[in-house]
Design a protein around this motif. Structure first.
Motif, PDB file in Angstrom:
ATOM      1  N   THR A  98       0.829  -1.200   0.000  1.00  0.00           N
ATOM      2  CA  THR A  98       0.000   0.000   0.000  1.00  0.00           C
ATOM      3  C   THR A  98       0.864   1.251   0.000  1.00  0.00           C
ATOM      4  N   ASP A 116      -1.556   6.204  -3.422  1.00  0.00           N
ATOM      5  CA  ASP A 116      -2.699   6.222  -2.503  1.00  0.00           C
ATOM      6  C   ASP A 116      -3.233   4.803  -2.360  1.00  0.00           C
ATOM      7  N   GLU A 117      -4.122   4.619  -1.397  1.00  0.00           N
ATOM      8  CA  GLU A 117      -4.666   3.305  -1.093  1.00  0.00           C
ATOM      9  C   GLU A 117      -5.474   2.746  -2.255  1.00  0.00           C
ATOM     10  N   ARG A 118      -6.216   3.598  -2.909  1.00  0.00           N
ATOM     11  CA  ARG A 118      -7.042   3.156  -4.039  1.00  0.00           C
ATOM     12  C   ARG A 118      -6.177   2.538  -5.133  1.00  0.00           C
ATOM     13  N   SER A 119      -5.055   3.160  -5.444  1.00  0.00           N
ATOM     14  CA  SER A 119      -4.171   2.634  -6.483  1.00  0.00           C
ATOM     15  C   SER A 119      -3.624   1.261  -6.087  1.00  0.00           C
ATOM     16  N   PHE A 165      -5.031  -0.940  -4.003  1.00  0.00           N
ATOM     17  CA  PHE A 165      -6.108  -1.930  -4.044  1.00  0.00           C
ATOM     18  C   PHE A 165      -6.436  -2.304  -5.489  1.00  0.00           C
ATOM     19  N   ARG A 166      -6.453  -1.318  -6.373  1.00  0.00           N
ATOM     20  CA  ARG A 166      -6.774  -1.590  -7.774  1.00  0.00           C
ATOM     21  C   ARG A 166      -5.711  -2.502  -8.397  1.00  0.00           C
ATOM     22  N   GLN A 182     -12.331   4.091   6.121  1.00  0.00           N
ATOM     23  CA  GLN A 182     -12.140   4.570   4.756  1.00  0.00           C
ATOM     24  C   GLN A 182     -11.506   3.490   3.897  1.00  0.00           C
ATOM     25  N   THR A 185     -13.054   2.127   0.421  1.00  0.00           N
ATOM     26  CA  THR A 185     -12.269   2.140  -0.811  1.00  0.00           C
ATOM     27  C   THR A 185     -12.141   0.733  -1.385  1.00  0.00           C
ATOM     28  N   GLU A 221     -15.352  -0.133  -3.090  1.00  0.00           N
ATOM     29  CA  GLU A 221     -15.504   0.658  -4.310  1.00  0.00           C
ATOM     30  C   GLU A 221     -14.649   0.093  -5.445  1.00  0.00           C
ATOM     31  N   VAL A 222     -13.436  -0.351  -5.100  1.00  0.00           N
ATOM     32  CA  VAL A 222     -12.524  -0.866  -6.122  1.00  0.00           C
ATOM     33  C   VAL A 222     -12.913  -2.270  -6.577  1.00  0.00           C
TER      34      VAL A 222
END
Length: 427
Positions: A202, A207-210, A212-213, A234, A238, A241-242
């Motif tokens: 991570t 960022d965390e979203r990147s 996870f994706r 959060q 996220t 969402e991913v």
């Protein structure tokens, strides 16, 4: 398994052997036994593990040119001793409890019948394997019981020696751990392996979203995402969402786990991820797992506590000479006594199949209904009695453990301190 170097032993085995060769006692027929005088404080039972690894190691326990040269360099220059070691091949008999069985104070889990010379050489090999693996298995079995059928994952490789890590993964799987993070345990023994990512992955990303994706793209939505690098709630939002509501799992690795797991489950359900599993890690032991029983947790990852025996890093087993040329011999030292003679052992059960006692005697045990003989042949005339792969041996041990633990009386599963679940009785 790597070749078992005969130098993985204590020097006093060789000094005893040298003296016995010199005075003619080395050829005396002897019986050695492995047993634990007591269980770790408050434990109700022990689990025998490592027998399969010992049998794997035995054929390679040899003194070749390299080992003999090393002995000379260390000052062991007795030619009679070195010549004997050069020709050494274990030719005796070994009996023992089936791997995965339970044991109690005084249980003769391994019996070696051989000349003194051959038998004494196996002491360190047998004890180093059985003490380590049985300690891990005994601790792991308590964790499996505390988990109440929720899966446990062994993940302690970074907290111990690299070879101990493989042995620990094997011992944990034997008693019911579902999988391990250790790849070598998967190669050698067929232990299922698992693993996704650490906080470093991570932190690698902007960022965390990147992060996870990237993980989902590589491993699919069934993966488990580590959500506590920054803010847990959060992170969960996220993650869903991913990956979408079919996300396989989230992992919590810090903080107040019961509270976090409860909130995580609520939030996942609110987000429609009702089938997403909640996996918890972070210095768990059997007591922490028990404390999470009421929390909505779907699995546990256990590391440090497992590979260190959860407070009991050795099983305390000893290797003692109990018979010499048919004559019973015993150690009388206060607090470290032994009982002479080759033992017979049965586990007694009531009509419902619940174990009631461990009967151990130097004389044959008069059989009763429900008795189960505990000693089985493992080696005869230096040859293994079974010829199965290491993975198959582990599978059989795991199945045997499942059967015998079902017969343990209910009080045996208590985590609170108490007396052994079965009393060890004479015949």
């Amino acid at each position: 398994m790597p070749r078992a170097s005969a130098l993985f032993t204590d020097r006093y085995e060789l000094t005893m052997l040298a003296a016995a060769l010199a005075d003619g006692t080395a050829t005396r027929d002897c019986v050695f036994e492995v047993f634990a005088r007591r269980l770790p404080h408050g434990r109700r039972y022990g689990v025998l593990a490592g027998t399969g690894r010992l049998l794997e190691a035995l054929p390679g326990f040899r003194f070749g040119d390299e080992e003999l040269a090393t002995l000379r360099a260390q000052g062991l220059t007795d030619e009679r001793l070195l010549d004997w070691l050069a020709d050494f091949r274990f030719s005796g008999d070994i009996d023992g409890y089936a791997e995965g069985d339970l044991y109690f104070p005084g249980s003769p889990v391994l019996t070696v019948r051989a000349s003194f010379a051959e038998g004494v050489l196996l002491e360190t090999l047998a004890l180093s394997i059985l003490n380590h693996d049985s300690a891990i298995a005994s601790a792991a079995a308590r964790m499996v019981a505390a988990a109440c059928e929720r899966p446990c994952i062994e993940m302690g490789s970074r907290r111990t020696h690299e070879e101990a890590a493989v042995a620990a993964a094997r011992a944990a799987h034997l008693v019911g751990f579902a999988s391990s993070s250790n790849l070598e345990a998967g190669r050698r023994y067929g232990v299922p392996t698992t693993g996704t990512s650490a906080h470093a992955f991570t932190l690698l990303h902007d960022d965390e979203r990147s992060a996870f994706r990237a993980q989902v793209n590589a491993l699919g939505v069934g993966t488990t995402l580590l959500v506590d690098t920054y803010d847990v709630e959060q992170g969960i939002r996220t993650a869903v969402e991913v990956a979408g509501p079919d996300l396989g799992g989230i992992r919590l690795d810090s903080g107040d786990l019961p509270t976090l797991a409860t909130r995580a489950r609520q939030l996942l359900d609110e987000l429609g991820a009702t089938s997403t599993r909640v996996i918890v890690t972070s210095d768990l032991d059997e007591y922490a797992i028990s404390g999470l029983m009421a929390a909505p947790v779907d699995g546990y990852g256990v590391g440090t506590s497992l590979v260190t025996g959860s407070g009991a890093p050795t099983a305390g087993m000893v290797y003692k000479l109990v018979e010499r040329d048919g004559v019973q011999v015993a150690k009388r030292s206060e607090g470290k006594n032994s009982v002479g003679g080759r033992k017979h052992a049965v586990r007694r059960h009531d009509a419902a199949g619940t174990a009631t006692a461990e009967v151990v005697s130097s004389e044959p045990v008069q059989p009763q209904d429900g008795d189960r003989d505990l000693l089985m042949p493992l080696v005869r005339n230096g040859r293994l009695c079974t010829d199965v792969s290491p993975a198959e041996a582990l599978r059989q041990a795991r199945e045997h453990h499942d059967r015998v633990k079902a017969a343990l009386p209910a009080e045996g599963w208590a985590l609170s301190r108490g007396e052994p679940a079965l009393e060890t009785l004479p015949a």
